[in-house]
Design an enzyme around this catalytic site. Structure first.
Site, PDB file in Angstrom:
ATOM      1  N   SER A 245       0.811  -1.210   0.000  1.00  0.00           N
ATOM      2  CA  SER A 245       0.000   0.000   0.000  1.00  0.00           C
ATOM      3  C   SER A 245       0.845   1.260   0.000  1.00  0.00           C
ATOM      4  CB  SER A 245      -0.924   0.000   1.228  1.00  0.00           C
ATOM      5  OG  SER A 245      -0.178  -0.212   2.410  1.00  0.00           O
TER       6      SER A 245
ATOM      7  N   HIS B 152      -2.555  -3.129  -5.909  1.00  0.00           N
ATOM      8  CA  HIS B 152      -3.025  -2.772  -4.574  1.00  0.00           C
ATOM      9  C   HIS B 152      -4.543  -2.847  -4.471  1.00  0.00           C
ATOM     10  CE1 HIS B 152      -3.579   0.474  -1.270  1.00  0.00           C
ATOM     11  NE2 HIS B 152      -3.538  -0.735  -0.738  1.00  0.00           N
TER      12      HIS B 152
ATOM     13  N   GLU C  83      -5.623  -0.259  -7.237  1.00  0.00           N
ATOM     14  CA  GLU C  83      -4.577   0.631  -7.747  1.00  0.00           C
ATOM     15  C   GLU C  83      -3.553  -0.186  -8.524  1.00  0.00           C
ATOM     16  OE1 GLU C  83      -3.910   4.500  -4.945  1.00  0.00           O
ATOM     17  OE2 GLU C  83      -3.211   2.601  -4.122  1.00  0.00           O
TER      18      GLU C  83
ATOM     19  N   ASN D 250      -3.663   6.078  -0.231  1.00  0.00           N
ATOM     20  CA  ASN D 250      -3.040   6.262   1.079  1.00  0.00           C
ATOM     21  C   ASN D 250      -2.252   7.559   1.190  1.00  0.00           C
ATOM     22  OD1 ASN D 250      -3.951   4.021   2.593  1.00  0.00           O
ATOM     23  ND2 ASN D 250      -2.647   2.690   1.360  1.00  0.00           N
TER      24      ASN D 250
END
Length: 291
Positions: free
Chosen positions: A119, A140, A152, A190
């Site tokens: 992540s 991800h 992702e 994130n």
């Protein structure tokens, strides 16, 4: 490349969720972990979660039976060598991921695409430790994997177009939506989410509000489905801290400095839901704020 078989390293929360969605989408899944107990637990969780989908009419009982039959497990990492795609879903520590890739590489087919569910960690750096940087990508998934729509896709500096297009086709087959991110610390989700959570912890640390008031404020004032501290517990405070450290180290900006209170909770082993305590205590019938 036509991807039919998928090897998944790590049978924890992310790994079993990834196995779940791949099996339902028609892929042959080989799930690996260092613990036999972990593998048994993962299969039981997948069975229970798909059964929940059956009860809601989203999946038929027949589809569930077929999907469960597609999932095999193994304690031997080399067994994943013949898979078309390998997804590393181990803990968010770069040294652990590098060790897994080093052990796995001698056994992979030349055509196997190698990916990490990281992540936050640099895909280019992870890829550089392998024999196939052009066939390496960040893949991800969001937690919980069966529920969340986004995946992702992160290309390293050496990732070729064929690899990207192959994974884009996989995401489409899973019925999910891909977002392409450049290889910068924490990528897109994130990079935005973790500083918000970290700021919520600072708000608690500085006494601006209690756990309950902070979470209620974001739920009722910003229409978030979960408060930031509740969400941190769900993600895992160790994971939140690891991502903030990647941001702080990778971008060299003090605005990403992890809150000392977040560090203290992790040092205490209060990692959130998975350990029974974080910003909430989950050991009773209902969660109770710990501050």
């Amino acid at each position: 490349m036509d991807i039919q078989s998928v090897g998944i390293v790590g049978a924890g929360q992310m790994g079993n969720g990834i196995a779940h969605v791949f099996a339902l989408a028609g892929f042959d899944v080989l799930l690996n972990d260092i613990s036999a107990e972990g593998l048994q637990k993962a299969v039981a969780i997948i069975d229970r979660n798909i059964e929940r989908q059956v009860s809601r009419g989203k999946v038929s009982a027949e589809d569930k039976a077929v999907a469960m039959a597609r999932i095999r497990t193994t304690l031997s990492l080399p067994d994943l060598g013949q898979c078309d795609l390998v997804i590393e879903a181990a803990t968010e520590r770069e040294t652990v991921k590098q060790a897994i890739f080093e052990d796995l590489l001698p056994h992979l087919k030349p055509t196997t695409i190698l990916t990490s569910n990281t992540s936050s960690i640099s895909i280019t750096r992870l890829a550089s430790r392998t024999d196939r940087p052009e066939k390496f990508m960040g893949f991800h998934f969001m937690n919980p994997v069966p529920v969340m729509q986004l995946v992702e896709l992160i290309r390293g500096i050496a990732t070729n177009t064929e690899t990207y297009e192959a994974l884009l086709a996989v995401v489409n087959k899973l019925g999910k939506t891909a977002a392409s991110s450049e290889d910068f610390p924490a990528f897109i989700v994130n990079r935005i989410l973790m500083p918000m959570i970290n700021e919520a912890v600072y708000t608690l640390y500085e006494g601006v509000g209690s756990v309950k008031s902070i979470d209620e404020s974001l739920k009722l004032g910003a229409n978030h489905p979960m408060g930031p501290l509740e969400l941190a517990d769900f993600i895992g405070l160790d994971t939140c801290l690891a991502i903030m450290n990647v941001l702080h180290d990778g971008l060299a900006d003090t605005k990403y400095r992890p809150c000392p209170l977040l560090t203290k909770y992790v040092e205490a082993g209060w990692l959130g839901r998975k350990t029974g305590r974080g910003f909430y205590d989950y050991r009773g019938e209902t969660p109770v704020p710990t501050r």
